[in-house]
Design a protein around this motif. Structure first.
Motif, mmCIF file in Angstrom:
data_model
loop_
_atom_site.group_PDB
_atom_site.id
_atom_site.type_symbol
_atom_site.label_atom_id
_atom_site.label_comp_id
_atom_site.label_asym_id
_atom_site.label_seq_id
_atom_site.Cartn_x
_atom_site.Cartn_y
_atom_site.Cartn_z
ATOM 1 N N PRO A 38 39.414 57.001 46.939
ATOM 2 C CA PRO A 38 40.728 56.716 47.077
ATOM 3 C C PRO A 38 41.684 56.959 48.237
ATOM 4 C CG PRO A 38 40.287 58.482 45.823
ATOM 5 C CD PRO A 38 39.110 58.137 46.492
ATOM 6 N N ALA A 39 42.499 56.188 48.403
ATOM 7 C CA ALA A 39 43.634 56.504 49.606
ATOM 8 C C ALA A 39 44.924 56.768 49.216
ATOM 9 C CB ALA A 39 43.576 55.033 50.369
ATOM 10 N N TYR A 40 45.204 56.393 47.809
ATOM 11 C CA TYR A 40 46.617 56.810 47.514
ATOM 12 C C TYR A 40 46.501 57.407 45.814
ATOM 13 C CZ TYR A 40 51.229 55.681 45.806
ATOM 14 O OH TYR A 40 52.311 55.771 44.999
ATOM 15 N N GLY A 41 47.381 58.231 45.424
ATOM 16 C CA GLY A 41 47.413 58.664 44.084
ATOM 17 C C GLY A 41 48.636 58.978 43.929
ATOM 18 N N TRP A 42 48.924 59.186 42.541
ATOM 19 C CA TRP A 42 50.453 59.279 42.065
ATOM 20 C C TRP A 42 50.019 60.419 40.918
ATOM 21 C CZ3 TRP A 42 47.631 54.837 41.424
ATOM 22 C CH2 TRP A 42 47.653 54.563 39.907
ATOM 23 N N GLY A 43 51.236 61.272 40.922
ATOM 24 C CA GLY A 43 51.105 62.229 39.484
ATOM 25 C C GLY A 43 51.807 63.383 40.204
ATOM 26 N N SER A 44 51.291 64.351 40.037
ATOM 27 C CA SER A 44 52.277 65.768 40.448
ATOM 28 C C SER A 44 51.471 66.452 41.584
ATOM 29 C CB SER A 44 52.498 66.817 39.407
ATOM 30 O OG SER A 44 53.570 67.926 39.770
ATOM 31 N N TYR A 45 51.429 66.485 42.926
ATOM 32 C CA TYR A 45 50.765 66.919 43.952
ATOM 33 C C TYR A 45 51.746 67.904 44.821
ATOM 34 C CZ TYR A 45 47.254 63.670 42.844
ATOM 35 O OH TYR A 45 46.203 62.872 42.425
ATOM 36 N N THR A 46 51.123 68.716 45.579
ATOM 37 C CA THR A 46 51.656 69.349 46.695
ATOM 38 C C THR A 46 51.185 68.950 47.713
ATOM 39 O OG1 THR A 46 52.042 71.491 45.038
ATOM 40 C CG2 THR A 46 52.281 71.581 47.439
ATOM 41 N N ARG A 56 53.646 61.084 44.860
ATOM 42 C CA ARG A 56 53.022 60.048 45.549
ATOM 43 C C ARG A 56 52.387 60.771 46.813
ATOM 44 N NH1 ARG A 56 56.079 54.925 47.533
ATOM 45 N NH2 ARG A 56 57.078 56.832 48.766
ATOM 46 N N VAL A 57 51.235 60.502 47.047
ATOM 47 C CA VAL A 57 50.191 61.212 47.908
ATOM 48 C C VAL A 57 49.225 60.289 48.387
ATOM 49 C CG1 VAL A 57 50.484 63.457 47.082
ATOM 50 C CG2 VAL A 57 48.563 62.153 46.400
ATOM 51 N N TRP A 58 49.006 60.428 49.614
ATOM 52 C CA TRP A 58 47.912 59.599 50.086
ATOM 53 C C TRP A 58 46.759 60.836 50.668
ATOM 54 C CZ3 TRP A 58 52.678 57.984 50.410
ATOM 55 C CH2 TRP A 58 52.935 56.517 50.251
ATOM 56 N N TRP A 59 45.451 60.410 50.798
ATOM 57 C CA TRP A 59 44.422 61.223 51.058
ATOM 58 C C TRP A 59 44.318 61.202 52.533
ATOM 59 C CZ3 TRP A 59 44.996 60.100 46.061
ATOM 60 C CH2 TRP A 59 44.564 61.094 45.316
ATOM 61 N N CYS A 66 52.359 63.866 51.679
ATOM 62 C CA CYS A 66 53.356 63.019 51.059
ATOM 63 C C CYS A 66 53.970 61.842 51.726
ATOM 64 C CB CYS A 66 54.444 64.098 50.740
ATOM 65 S SG CYS A 66 55.517 64.734 52.372
ATOM 66 N N PRO A 67 54.694 61.053 51.151
ATOM 67 C CA PRO A 67 55.186 59.759 52.250
ATOM 68 C C PRO A 67 55.689 60.387 53.492
ATOM 69 C CG PRO A 67 55.706 59.614 49.794
ATOM 70 C CD PRO A 67 55.228 61.048 50.017
ATOM 71 N N ALA A 68 56.286 61.334 53.678
ATOM 72 C CA ALA A 68 57.368 61.875 54.804
ATOM 73 C C ALA A 68 56.181 62.230 55.757
ATOM 74 C CB ALA A 68 58.217 62.846 54.532
ATOM 75 N N CYS A 69 54.997 62.747 55.416
ATOM 76 C CA CYS A 69 54.066 63.511 56.153
ATOM 77 C C CYS A 69 53.043 62.472 56.623
ATOM 78 C CB CYS A 69 53.372 64.630 55.749
ATOM 79 S SG CYS A 69 54.572 66.087 55.655
#
Length: 72
Positions: A38-46, A56-59, A66-69
């Motif tokens: 997977p390249a993208y995920g959604w849920g509760s992440y840090t 929203r996160v990317w591996w 996160c999107p900002a990083c």
């Protein structure tokens, strides 16, 4: 206008025919396929980069960002 036809008229009676690709090789063996990464995920992440909580996160490099990083 032509007459209606039944679906059975279009069905193959040849049991050796296939309707699509298979996982079998010509010799009958089946190759194993690695699952997609997977390249993208959604849920509760840090975020591993900044530590912020995000939905929203990317591996990236073995962690999640996160999107900002995310490096685009």
């Amino acid at each position: 206008m032509s007459e209606d036809r039944t679906l059975e008229e279009f069905a193959s009676t040849d049991e050796t025919s296939t309707t699509g690709p298979t996982d079998e090789n010509e010799d009958g063996t089946v190759e194993s396929v690695e699952p997609a990464t997977p390249a993208y995920g959604w849920g509760s992440y840090t975020c591993d980069e900044c530590g912020e909580t995000t939905e929203r996160v990317w591996w990236h490099s073995g962690g999640v960002v996160c999107p900002a990083c995310k490096e685009w």
